[in-house]
Motif scaffolding. Structure first.
Motif, PDB file in Angstrom:
ATOM      1  N   LYS A  87      45.960  32.979  62.233  1.00 20.58           N
ATOM      2  CA  LYS A  87      44.846  32.122  62.405  1.00 20.58           C
ATOM      3  C   LYS A  87      43.162  33.197  62.787  1.00 20.58           C
ATOM      4  O   LYS A  87      42.884  32.710  63.746  1.00 20.58           O
ATOM      5  CB  LYS A  87      44.588  30.909  63.478  1.00 20.58           C
ATOM      6  N   SER A  88      43.013  34.889  62.841  1.00 23.16           N
ATOM      7  CA  SER A  88      42.171  35.259  63.550  1.00 23.16           C
ATOM      8  C   SER A  88      41.144  35.451  61.714  1.00 23.16           C
ATOM      9  O   SER A  88      40.122  35.468  62.533  1.00 23.16           O
ATOM     10  CB  SER A  88      42.418  36.538  63.721  1.00 23.16           C
ATOM     11  N   ILE A  89      41.635  35.073  60.764  1.00 26.51           N
ATOM     12  CA  ILE A  89      40.630  35.367  60.130  1.00 26.51           C
ATOM     13  C   ILE A  89      39.877  33.513  59.663  1.00 26.51           C
ATOM     14  O   ILE A  89      40.230  32.911  59.977  1.00 26.51           O
ATOM     15  CB  ILE A  89      41.139  35.554  58.872  1.00 26.51           C
ATOM     16  N   THR A  90      38.489  34.026  58.956  1.00 20.62           N
ATOM     17  CA  THR A  90      37.285  32.333  59.087  1.00 20.62           C
ATOM     18  C   THR A  90      36.995  33.023  58.211  1.00 20.62           C
ATOM     19  O   THR A  90      36.209  33.959  58.298  1.00 20.62           O
ATOM     20  CB  THR A  90      36.857  32.380  60.365  1.00 20.62           C
ATOM     21  N   CYS A  91      36.592  31.954  56.810  1.00 18.66           N
ATOM     22  CA  CYS A  91      35.966  31.979  56.172  1.00 18.66           C
ATOM     23  C   CYS A  91      34.918  30.824  55.967  1.00 18.66           C
ATOM     24  O   CYS A  91      34.747  30.152  56.343  1.00 18.66           O
ATOM     25  CB  CYS A  91      36.967  31.720  54.479  1.00 18.66           C
ATOM     26  N   LYS A  92      33.649  31.411  55.742  1.00 17.06           N
ATOM     27  CA  LYS A  92      32.758  30.684  55.666  1.00 17.06           C
ATOM     28  C   LYS A  92      31.885  30.706  53.858  1.00 17.06           C
ATOM     29  O   LYS A  92      31.855  31.973  53.630  1.00 17.06           O
ATOM     30  CB  LYS A  92      31.406  30.962  56.679  1.00 17.06           C
ATOM     31  N   HIS A 112      35.402  37.290  58.266  1.00 16.47           N
ATOM     32  CA  HIS A 112      35.854  37.599  59.176  1.00 16.47           C
ATOM     33  C   HIS A 112      36.428  37.054  60.302  1.00 16.47           C
ATOM     34  O   HIS A 112      37.114  36.110  60.474  1.00 16.47           O
ATOM     35  CB  HIS A 112      34.277  37.482  60.595  1.00 16.47           C
ATOM     36  N   CYS A 113      37.081  38.651  60.873  1.00 13.59           N
ATOM     37  CA  CYS A 113      38.541  38.628  61.645  1.00 13.59           C
ATOM     38  C   CYS A 113      37.758  38.429  63.198  1.00 13.59           C
ATOM     39  O   CYS A 113      37.097  39.622  63.114  1.00 13.59           O
ATOM     40  CB  CYS A 113      39.394  39.871  61.232  1.00 13.59           C
ATOM     41  N   LYS A 114      38.034  37.423  63.510  1.00 13.48           N
ATOM     42  CA  LYS A 114      38.339  37.471  65.598  1.00 13.48           C
ATOM     43  C   LYS A 114      38.319  38.688  66.537  1.00 13.48           C
ATOM     44  O   LYS A 114      37.730  39.338  67.422  1.00 13.48           O
ATOM     45  CB  LYS A 114      38.094  36.218  66.348  1.00 13.48           C
ATOM     46  N   VAL A 115      39.461  39.441  66.098  1.00 16.91           N
ATOM     47  CA  VAL A 115      40.111  40.321  66.884  1.00 16.91           C
ATOM     48  C   VAL A 115      39.722  41.886  66.653  1.00 16.91           C
ATOM     49  O   VAL A 115      39.209  42.140  66.887  1.00 16.91           O
ATOM     50  CB  VAL A 115      41.578  39.918  66.827  1.00 16.91           C
ATOM     51  N   CYS A 116      39.364  42.682  64.824  1.00 18.38           N
ATOM     52  CA  CYS A 116      39.580  43.618  64.741  1.00 18.38           C
ATOM     53  C   CYS A 116      38.453  43.857  63.963  1.00 18.38           C
ATOM     54  O   CYS A 116      38.151  44.755  63.468  1.00 18.38           O
ATOM     55  CB  CYS A 116      40.066  43.874  63.621  1.00 18.38           C
ATOM     56  N   ALA A 117      37.304  41.983  64.259  1.00 14.08           N
ATOM     57  CA  ALA A 117      35.435  42.731  63.314  1.00 14.08           C
ATOM     58  C   ALA A 117      35.726  42.943  61.550  1.00 14.08           C
ATOM     59  O   ALA A 117      35.190  43.276  61.092  1.00 14.08           O
ATOM     60  CB  ALA A 117      35.082  43.644  64.601  1.00 14.08           C
ATOM     61  N   THR A 169      32.074  38.512  49.411  1.00 11.60           N
ATOM     62  CA  THR A 169      32.662  38.252  47.700  1.00 11.60           C
ATOM     63  C   THR A 169      31.824  37.365  47.248  1.00 11.60           C
ATOM     64  O   THR A 169      31.739  36.419  48.004  1.00 11.60           O
ATOM     65  CB  THR A 169      33.887  38.173  47.623  1.00 11.60           C
ATOM     66  N   ASP A 170      31.304  37.031  46.105  1.00 10.97           N
ATOM     67  CA  ASP A 170      30.778  35.771  45.482  1.00 10.97           C
ATOM     68  C   ASP A 170      31.747  34.794  44.865  1.00 10.97           C
ATOM     69  O   ASP A 170      32.899  35.398  44.617  1.00 10.97           O
ATOM     70  CB  ASP A 170      29.950  36.458  44.011  1.00 10.97           C
ATOM     71  N   ILE A 171      30.508  33.921  45.034  1.00  9.08           N
ATOM     72  CA  ILE A 171      31.485  32.651  44.731  1.00  9.08           C
ATOM     73  C   ILE A 171      30.969  31.691  43.953  1.00  9.08           C
ATOM     74  O   ILE A 171      29.513  32.030  43.673  1.00  9.08           O
ATOM     75  CB  ILE A 171      32.006  32.102  46.216  1.00  9.08           C
ATOM     76  N   ASN A 172      31.454  30.446  43.084  1.00 13.17           N
ATOM     77  CA  ASN A 172      31.110  29.710  42.447  1.00 13.17           C
ATOM     78  C   ASN A 172      30.917  28.138  43.150  1.00 13.17           C
ATOM     79  O   ASN A 172      31.655  27.846  44.412  1.00 13.17           O
ATOM     80  CB  ASN A 172      31.303  29.552  40.969  1.00 13.17           C
ATOM     81  N   SER A 173      30.380  27.209  42.606  1.00 14.22           N
ATOM     82  CA  SER A 173      30.312  26.049  43.488  1.00 14.22           C
ATOM     83  C   SER A 173      31.752  25.763  43.907  1.00 14.22           C
ATOM     84  O   SER A 173      31.799  24.927  44.241  1.00 14.22           O
ATOM     85  CB  SER A 173      30.129  24.898  41.942  1.00 14.22           C
ATOM     86  N   LEU A 174      32.974  25.908  42.723  1.00 12.26           N
ATOM     87  CA  LEU A 174      34.164  25.049  43.080  1.00 12.26           C
ATOM     88  C   LEU A 174      34.988  25.599  43.830  1.00 12.26           C
ATOM     89  O   LEU A 174      35.916  25.792  44.283  1.00 12.26           O
ATOM     90  CB  LEU A 174      34.571  25.489  41.189  1.00 12.26           C
ATOM     91  N   SER A 175      34.421  27.186  44.225  1.00  9.86           N
ATOM     92  CA  SER A 175      35.016  28.210  45.861  1.00  9.86           C
ATOM     93  C   SER A 175      35.502  27.645  46.655  1.00  9.86           C
ATOM     94  O   SER A 175      34.880  26.613  47.361  1.00  9.86           O
ATOM     95  CB  SER A 175      34.309  29.429  46.383  1.00  9.86           C
ATOM     96  N   ALA A 176      36.416  27.272  47.188  1.00  9.13           N
ATOM     97  CA  ALA A 176      37.196  27.039  48.722  1.00  9.13           C
ATOM     98  C   ALA A 176      37.554  28.584  48.981  1.00  9.13           C
ATOM     99  O   ALA A 176      37.560  29.852  49.374  1.00  9.13           O
ATOM    100  CB  ALA A 176      38.761  25.980  48.436  1.00  9.13           C
ATOM    101  N   PRO A 177      37.680  28.230  50.679  1.00 13.19           N
ATOM    102  CA  PRO A 177      37.760  29.327  51.943  1.00 13.19           C
ATOM    103  C   PRO A 177      38.974  30.423  51.314  1.00 13.19           C
ATOM    104  O   PRO A 177      38.416  31.604  50.830  1.00 13.19           O
ATOM    105  CB  PRO A 177      38.409  29.160  53.109  1.00 13.19           C
ATOM    106  N   VAL A 178      40.227  29.613  50.524  1.00 10.62           N
ATOM    107  CA  VAL A 178      41.517  30.360  50.265  1.00 10.62           C
ATOM    108  C   VAL A 178      41.086  31.718  48.972  1.00 10.62           C
ATOM    109  O   VAL A 178      41.872  32.046  49.182  1.00 10.62           O
ATOM    110  CB  VAL A 178      42.951  29.155  49.861  1.00 10.62           C
ATOM    111  N   ASP A 179      40.041  30.877  48.310  1.00 11.30           N
ATOM    112  CA  ASP A 179      39.202  32.039  47.058  1.00 11.30           C
ATOM    113  C   ASP A 179      39.356  32.883  47.751  1.00 11.30           C
ATOM    114  O   ASP A 179      39.173  34.421  47.644  1.00 11.30           O
ATOM    115  CB  ASP A 179      38.254  30.633  46.571  1.00 11.30           C
TER     116      ASP A 179
END
Length: 135
Positions: free
Chosen positions: A32-37, A48-53, A58-68
């Protein structure tokens, strides 16, 4: 006499669990150190990783989710790993075996007396001779 059976009340739709936006890092292995925005206005997903920075975009579209975004990061890391492994093993452009097969497919392969390619060619010729016997 018994009671009348009442019709069962319809149940509402089940609540879906929201998809996770925090993941484990591939480089430092922290949970749980990676956060996706996701910035849908500019069509960019950021990780972004909170521990190792470690960061990734990446490019996204309107249907993209953090898991993508996370799965794109994993695919990109695998691609870099494969490229570095191929570069270390074959000098960047493939090894002698690739050159041999490339020349053979172009019709320019010649039998050589040394090296790994000639053994393959001899083995292929031996197999062809076995198929011709008795037919």
């Amino acid at each position: 006499m018994g009671k009348r059976k009442k019709a069962a009340k319809p149940q509402g739709p089940k609540k879906r669990e929201p998809l996770s936006t925090t993941f484990s890092c591939l480089f430092c292995n922290h949970e749980k150190s990676i956060t996706c925005k996701l910035d849908k206005k500019s069509s960019v997903g950021t990780l972004h990783c909170k521990v190792c920075a470690q960061t990734f975009q990446t490019d996204i579209n309107s249907l993209s989710a953090p898991v993508d975004v996370y799965s794109d990061w994993i695919d990109a890391c695998d691609a870099v790993t494969r490229e570095t492994a191929n570069a270390a093993a074959g000098g960047g452009g493939g090894g002698d075996d690739d050159d041999y097969y490339r020349r053979a497919s172009q019709g320019g392969a010649s039998q050589q007396t040394g090296g790994g390619g000639s053994r393959r060619l001899q083995a292929a010729n031996d197999d062809d001779d076995d198929d011709d016997d008795g037919y």
